[in-house]
Design an enzyme around this catalytic site. Structure first.
Site, PDB file in Angstrom:
ATOM      1  N   ASP A  10     107.533  72.260  59.453  1.00  0.00           N
ATOM      2  CA  ASP A  10     107.416  72.441  60.891  1.00  0.00           C
ATOM      3  C   ASP A  10     108.303  73.618  61.303  1.00  0.00           C
ATOM      4  O   ASP A  10     109.185  74.051  60.555  1.00  0.00           O
ATOM      5  CB  ASP A  10     107.864  71.150  61.583  1.00  0.00           C
ATOM      6  N   ASP A  12     109.410  74.638  65.320  1.00  0.00           N
ATOM      7  CA  ASP A  12     110.330  74.371  66.428  1.00  0.00           C
ATOM      8  C   ASP A  12     111.191  73.147  66.158  1.00  0.00           C
ATOM      9  O   ASP A  12     110.691  72.055  65.907  1.00  0.00           O
ATOM     10  CB  ASP A  12     109.564  74.155  67.736  1.00  0.00           C
ATOM     11  N   ASP A 197     110.735  67.431  62.415  1.00  0.00           N
ATOM     12  CA  ASP A 197     111.702  66.794  63.302  1.00  0.00           C
ATOM     13  C   ASP A 197     111.089  65.854  64.321  1.00  0.00           C
ATOM     14  O   ASP A 197     111.816  65.215  65.083  1.00  0.00           O
ATOM     15  CB  ASP A 197     112.491  67.870  64.065  1.00  0.00           C
TER      16      ASP A 197
END
Length: 265
Positions: A10, A12, A197
Site C-alpha cells: 500500500d 498512503d 495500514d
C-alpha cells in the site's frame, strides 16, 4: 530463474508518510529487494496517473502496479488513461436517494482544489487523483447506521464500499487481494510479503507469506488479525516508511530470503 521475492505494498500511510507523502526512509529496504532480484508491486487506492509518477520515482517502472484498490492494473510502460467503469459507477451513485447520497462526497463531486484540501496533495497531484478510471473514493459525513444503509443499497447494484485509511471507496468489487493473486500466478515468486495500514489491506496481508500491518495513528484502529497468532502477520514497530523499512528488512531476514537457489537455508 525463480523470482525470490515479490513485495506488495500500500502507499498512503504505509510506504508514504500519512502527512508528508515522503517515502525516502524506505529506500534502504527498497534497494535491498532490488539487490536480491525481487520486485515491488505498489497496491493503492490511487489512480494509474498518480501511481505512474511514484513508480518511476521509486525505480519500480519494470513492475506492474495495482491501482484503485485492485480495480485495475497498470502494466510496465502503459500510459494511465481515464476510462473503465467510472462513468457507470457515478451513475449508480447518483441514483441513490439524496437522504443517503448527500452524506457521501466523492472525488467526482470535488474540484482539484478541494481534492488537494482533503488529501494534502499539491495541485498537480490532486488533478491526477481525480482522474478516476474504476473507483470513487470519498468522505462520509453521516453516522454508522446511515453508512450501513448506503453500502447495502450500493451492494444490491454490484458496488462495494471499502474503508481505507481516510476515505470510503466505491468500486465494482475487485480487491487488492484479487489483483495480487493474479500477479502471484503470473510471476510465481518463491516468497511474498505484503504491507498495509488500513482495513482494505487486510485481505492482501492475509494472502501473503508474511503480512505486515503498518500502524497509522490517523486511521481507524485495526484489532487483532487471525494471522498474528501464528506470526503470519506482524505489526511494524513504527508508522509510515520508517516502519516499512524496519519491518520489511526484518521479514527478509526471518524468511532467509536470498537471490540464489530454490531453498533459502
Amino acid at each position: 530463474m525463480t523470482l525470490p521475492l515479490l513485495v506488495f505494498s500500500d502507499l498512503d500511510g504505509t510506504l508514504l508518510d500519512h502527512h508528508s507523502y515522503d517515502w525516502s526512509p524506505a529506500k534502504p529496504a527498497l534497494d535491498r529487494v532490488r539487490a536480491l532480484g525481487g520486485g515491488v508491486v505498489l497496491a493503492s487506492s490511487k489512480t494509474g496517473a498518480e501511481i505512474a509518477v511514484l513508480r518511476d520515482e521509486m525505480g519500480l517502472a519494470d513492475w506492474p502496479a495495482i491501482v484503485e484498490n485492485g480495480a485495475g492494473l497498470l502494466e510496465p510502460g502503459d500510459s494511465p488513461d481515464a476510462g473503465g467503469d467510472y462513468g457507470k459507477l457515478r451513475e449508480t451513485l447518483d441514483a441513490l436517494p439524496m437522504a443517503l447520497r448527500g452524506y457521501f462526497r466523492g472525488f467526482g463531486d470535488m474540484s482539484a482544489t478541494e481534492i488537494a484540501d482533503v488529501t494534502g496533495l499539491p495541485d498537480d497531484a490532486a488533478r491526477r487523483a481525480g482522474a478516476r478510471a474504476f473507483s470513487e473514493p470519498g468522505l462520509w459525513s453521516g453516522d454508522a447506521e446511515a453508512r450501513a444503509a448506503f453500502c447495502d443499497m450500493l451492494e444490491k447494484q454490484g458496488v462495494t464500499a471499502r474503508m481505507g485509511g481516510r476515505f470510503l471507496t466505491l468500486s465494482y468489487g475487485r480487491t487488492k487481494a484479487d489483483a495480487m493473486a493474479e500477479l502471484v500466478a503470473r510471476f510465481a515468486p518463491r516468497h511474498t510479503i505484503a504491507l498495509g495500514d488500513a482495513p482494505n489491506d487486510v485481505e492482501m496481508l492475509e494472502a501473503a507469506d508474511q503480512g505486515i500491518l503498518i500502524p497509522n495513528p490517523d486511521a481507524p484502529d485495526i484489532g487483532p488479525l487471525i494471522g498474528e497468532a501464528t506470526g503470519a502477520i506482524r505489526r511494524a514497530p513504527e508508522p509510515g516508511p520508517v516502519g516499512w523499512n524496519l519491518a520489511l528488512g526484518q521479514a527478509i531476514d526471518d524468511l532467509k530470503i536470498s537471490s540464489g537457489g530454490p531453498a533459502d537455508g
